[in-house]
Design a protein around this motif. Sequence first.
Motif, PDB file in Angstrom:
ATOM      1  N   VAL A 128       0.846  -1.195   0.000  1.00  0.00           N
ATOM      2  CA  VAL A 128       0.000   0.000   0.000  1.00  0.00           C
ATOM      3  C   VAL A 128       0.881   1.245   0.000  1.00  0.00           C
ATOM      4  CG1 VAL A 128      -1.773   1.280   1.248  1.00  0.00           C
ATOM      5  CG2 VAL A 128      -1.819  -1.227   1.229  1.00  0.00           C
ATOM      6  N   ALA A 129       0.663   2.102  -0.983  1.00  0.00           N
ATOM      7  CA  ALA A 129       1.432   3.341  -1.083  1.00  0.00           C
ATOM      8  C   ALA A 129       1.197   4.217   0.138  1.00  0.00           C
ATOM      9  CB  ALA A 129       1.039   4.088  -2.355  1.00  0.00           C
ATOM     10  N   LYS A 152       6.540   4.705  -0.711  1.00  0.00           N
ATOM     11  CA  LYS A 152       6.006   5.956  -1.240  1.00  0.00           C
ATOM     12  C   LYS A 152       6.640   6.244  -2.597  1.00  0.00           C
ATOM     13  CE  LYS A 152       9.447   8.968   0.989  1.00  0.00           C
ATOM     14  NZ  LYS A 152       9.648  10.123   1.911  1.00  0.00           N
ATOM     15  N   TYR A 153       5.966   7.051  -3.375  1.00  0.00           N
ATOM     16  CA  TYR A 153       6.484   7.467  -4.678  1.00  0.00           C
ATOM     17  C   TYR A 153       7.218   8.800  -4.539  1.00  0.00           C
ATOM     18  CZ  TYR A 153       3.279   3.956  -6.571  1.00  0.00           C
ATOM     19  OH  TYR A 153       2.618   2.789  -6.853  1.00  0.00           O
ATOM     20  N   THR A 154       8.362   8.901  -5.213  1.00  0.00           N
ATOM     21  CA  THR A 154       9.122  10.147  -5.241  1.00  0.00           C
ATOM     22  C   THR A 154       9.499  10.458  -6.683  1.00  0.00           C
ATOM     23  OG1 THR A 154      11.370   9.215  -5.079  1.00  0.00           O
ATOM     24  CG2 THR A 154      10.117   9.449  -3.022  1.00  0.00           C
ATOM     25  N   SER A 155      10.111  11.602  -6.891  1.00  0.00           N
ATOM     26  CA  SER A 155      10.542  11.980  -8.237  1.00  0.00           C
ATOM     27  C   SER A 155      11.636  11.071  -8.757  1.00  0.00           C
ATOM     28  CB  SER A 155      11.036  13.433  -8.240  1.00  0.00           C
ATOM     29  OG  SER A 155      12.099  13.593  -7.305  1.00  0.00           O
ATOM     30  N   GLY A 209      11.017   2.574  -0.122  1.00  0.00           N
ATOM     31  CA  GLY A 209      10.425   1.789   0.951  1.00  0.00           C
ATOM     32  C   GLY A 209      10.344   2.572   2.253  1.00  0.00           C
ATOM     33  N   LEU A 210       9.317   2.289   3.041  1.00  0.00           N
ATOM     34  CA  LEU A 210       9.102   2.999   4.304  1.00  0.00           C
ATOM     35  C   LEU A 210       9.321   2.126   5.537  1.00  0.00           C
ATOM     36  CD1 LEU A 210       5.851   4.962   3.354  1.00  0.00           C
ATOM     37  CD2 LEU A 210       8.205   5.818   3.372  1.00  0.00           C
TER      38      LEU A 210
END
Length: 228
Positions: free
Chosen positions: A117-118, A123-126, A131-132
């Motif tokens: 799950v995002a 998370k998405y980055t440029s 990973g978190l």
Amino acid sequence: MSTLLVIQAHPHIENSLSLTVGEQFVKSYQQAHPDDNIIIRDLYAKEGVPPLNDVTMAAWRKQKFEEPMTDEETALLKRHEEWLYEFINADKYVFINPMYNHFLPAEMKQYLDLTAVAHKAFKYTSNGSVGLLHNKKALHIQAAGSEYHKGGTWGTIKFLFKKALHIKSNQSCALMDLGDMYLTNMMKFYGVNDVEKLFIEGADAHRDQRQQILDAALAQAKSMAKNF
């Protein structure tokens, strides 16, 4: 105190090598870490893994736009959240499964889909996804009838060499274990870079050595549990 989450994907057939070794690992871990919390998540339990189906998709859409949901949709999202937070809040993971056709059981794949799950696990980055789930570790315990990892890197090289020269061979190698590769990549996708392996292999190919193979894996489980 740490939380160890044990994820089992096995239909509970008798004399299961992966479950037997997994149980030994948990027992030894408990002895070595008496203050830790251990959670067993059985993916073959009666209720099964929360599905990703049309009901799930409809519920997510309604949740996003704050539309009223049915009781079924509300209950399903609640289960999704419970399983997700159980996963992301754990400190250590043990995945236990048999190899099914060079891959993981469908229930394990579904579990990984549920946890991907995002903004929770990644998370998405440029610069791409990040990973978190940092400062965590995982162990993959897997049983397979043939041998895939015994030869190590050299075994893989010999396998590729024979393939390139079209030499017939019954040899297997780690490249054929798509399930472990997938699981390892998913852990790294989540930010879990410390992934250990415990393979119980060859019990079907060498039936006369089944007990020796099991005994060796049990001893390895005891040893690994002490410092996991």
